[in-house]
Design an enzyme around this catalytic site. Structure first.
Site, short mmCIF file in Angstrom:
data_model
loop_
_atom_site.label_atom_id
_atom_site.label_comp_id
_atom_site.label_asym_id
_atom_site.label_seq_id
_atom_site.Cartn_x
_atom_site.Cartn_y
_atom_site.Cartn_z
CD GLU A 173 24.10 32.18 32.47
OE1 GLU A 173 23.47 33.24 32.33
OE2 GLU A 173 24.83 31.94 33.45
CB CYS A 187 26.34 45.58 44.51
SG CYS A 187 26.27 47.23 43.78
CB CYS A 199 31.17 46.56 48.88
SG CYS A 199 31.38 46.30 47.11
#
Length: 352
Positions: free
Chosen positions: A35, A190, A200
Site C-alpha cells: 500500500e 472504469c 461494466c
DNA sequence: AATACGGGGAC
DNA sequence: GTCCCAGTATT
C-alpha cells in the site's frame, strides 16, 4: 434489488485481480508495504520493487534494524522518497510500540508515519477484514462517475463528497474483497481514457454513463505552467576513478538520497572546485538534461571534472562518499544521478 | 485550503 | 507533449 457492493463483489468473483504479488500470501506486513509503494504509483511499476523488498526484508523486525541507506537504495527510482523514510520509521514504531505486530485499529494505524486515512483503511479492510472505506485514484474515478460528481477531486468539497459515497457503499461483510474489487474495477474497466461501460457491472445506475461522456469524470486538475530551475552538477572523479557524492538533507527534494555537488548556473566551476575539492586536471561539459518533477522542470548541466591527486582525503565527513562504480555501495540515488553514473561507467568502458 | 513531494506508464 | 497514478505531510 442488489446493492452497489453486491454487484461489485459478484463481478469481482469472476473478474477481479487475484494474482498480484502481495496477495500471496496476504499478511499485514505485505499489505502495508504494498500500500505504501502503491501510493501515487502504478501497479506494474511497483511489482519489481515489492519483490526485491520482501526478498531483502522479510518483516517489520528486519526492516526496522536495517540502515536507512539500504532502504533508500531499494527505493531508488520509485520516487516520493519520504515514503521510504516513513516506512522505515513505521517499522521501528511497530516493533517498539506494538510488539512487532501491525495494529488493526484505524485510529492506531493513522498515527503511524506514512499512513493516512485511505492507506489505514486499505490495511484495516484487506489485512484485518474491517469495514473501512478507502479513497484512492481508482475509487475517486469510479465514484465520481457512478454519481456524476462534478469538479476536480483535489478540491476539498469534491473530495468530501467522494468520501461520503465511499463510506456509504462500504459493506460489513467481505471487506477485503470489496476494497480489492472497487480498485480492480477502476484499474481494468472504469479506466481514465477508455472506460468499458458496456461490460461494466455498475452500468445500471451509473450517472456518468447516462450523460454519454463518462470519460469527462472526474474533473481535471487545473494545469499550471511548470517553472524551470537550472543547476550545474559536478561529477568529480579522483585518480582512483571514484566519484564524489553528497548526502542531501532529510527533507525536501530527494531527501536523504546521495547526489552530486551542485552549484548555481553561471558560476565558475573550475574555481569553485579548486576552492572546495581540489585542483582540476581535466573538465568536460555534457549536454543539459531536463528532469521533470510534478511541480517544476530541472535543467541539469553536468560537469565532469578529473581531480589531481590530493594528500588528504576530502571525503571525511559523514555526508560525503567516494562512490566506486565497480563496487557500488547500497545508497539511495536520485534518478538523474543514477542515470549520470551509468553514463559515466559506459564512457569508462569505452575508454579501455 | 493549497502546496510539496518523483518517476514513469498510457495515450 | 499531457495526464495522472492503491496519497501523505506540511504549511
Amino acid at each position: 434489488m442488489s446493492s452497489f457492493a453486491d454487484r461489485l463483489l459478484a463481478w469481482f468473483d469472476d473478474h477481479g485481480r487475484k494474482n498480484l504479488p502481495w496477495q500471496h500470501p496476504i499478511t499485514p506486513y505485505r499489505v502495508w508495504l504494498s500500500e505504501i509503494m502503491l501510493q501515487q504509483t502504478q501497479v506494474e511499476t511497483v511489482i519489481p520493487y515489492f519483490e526485491r523488498f520482501v526478498a531483502k526484508f522479510s518483516g517489520f523486525a528486519s526492516l526496522a534494524e536495517a540502515p536507512l541507506d539500504e532502504v533508500l537504495h531499494l527505493w531508488t527510482g520509485l520516487g516520493y522518497y519520504a515514503r521510504a523514510r516513513n516506512l522505515h520509521r513505521c517499522a521501528q514504531q511497530v516493533v517498539a510500540q506494538h510488539g512487532g505486530d501491525m495494529p488493526s485499529d484505524m485510529a492506531e494505524l493513522e498515527q503511524l508515519p506514512g499512513i493516512g486515512r485511505s492507506t489505514a483503511a486499505a490495511i484495516a479492510s484487506i489485512a484485518f477484514e474491517q469495514p473501512c472505506a478507502i479513497l484512492d485514484g481508482n475509487v475517486k474515478r469510479v465514484l465520481a462517475r457512478y454519481h456524476a460528481v462534478e469538479g476536480w477531486p483535489g478540491k476539498s468539497s469534491v473530495h468530501d463528497t467522494l468520501w461520503q459515497f465511499a463510506e456509504k457503499h462500504m459493506p460489513r461483510e467481505r471487506c477485503r474483497d470489496y476494497t480489492q474489487a472497487i480498485m480492480d474495477l477502476g484499474a481494468t474497466l472504469c479506466t481514465r481514457a477508455n472506460p468499458q461501460c458496456e461490460v461494466c457491472p455498475m452500468r445500471r445506475g451509473c450517472k456518468a454513463k447516462k450523460t454519454g461522456q463518462p470519460q469527462s469524470f472526474p474533473g481535471k486538475k487545473p494545469r499550471k505552467i511548470l517553472p524551470v530551475k537550472t543547476v550545474q552538477m559536478l561529477i568529480m572523479r579522483n585518480p582512483q576513478g571514484q566519484v564524489l557524492l553528497l548526502q542531501r538533507p532529510p527533507t525536501g527534494i530527494w531527501g536523504g538520497l546521495w547526489s552530486f555537488p551542485e552549484i548555481e548556473t553561471g558560476s565558475d566551476c573550475e574555481n569553485h572546485i579548486a576552492a572546495q575539492f581540489g585542483r582540476v586536471q581535466h573538465l568536460t561539459r555534457w549536454p543539459v538534461m531536463r528532469h521533470t518533477f510534478s511541480h517544476y522542470h530541472l535543467d541539469i548541466a553536468p560537469v565532469v571534472a578529473d581531480l589531481l591527486p590530493r594528500p588528504q582525503n576530502i571525503a571525511e565527513a559523514d555526508s560525503r562518499v567516494w562512490y566506486n562504480l565497480k563496487s557500488p555501495p547500497a545508497l539511495g540515488l536520485a534518478a538523474p544521478v543514477k542515470k549520470l553514473l551509468t553514463l559515466l561507467d559506459e564512457f569508462n568502458l569505452e575508454a579501455q
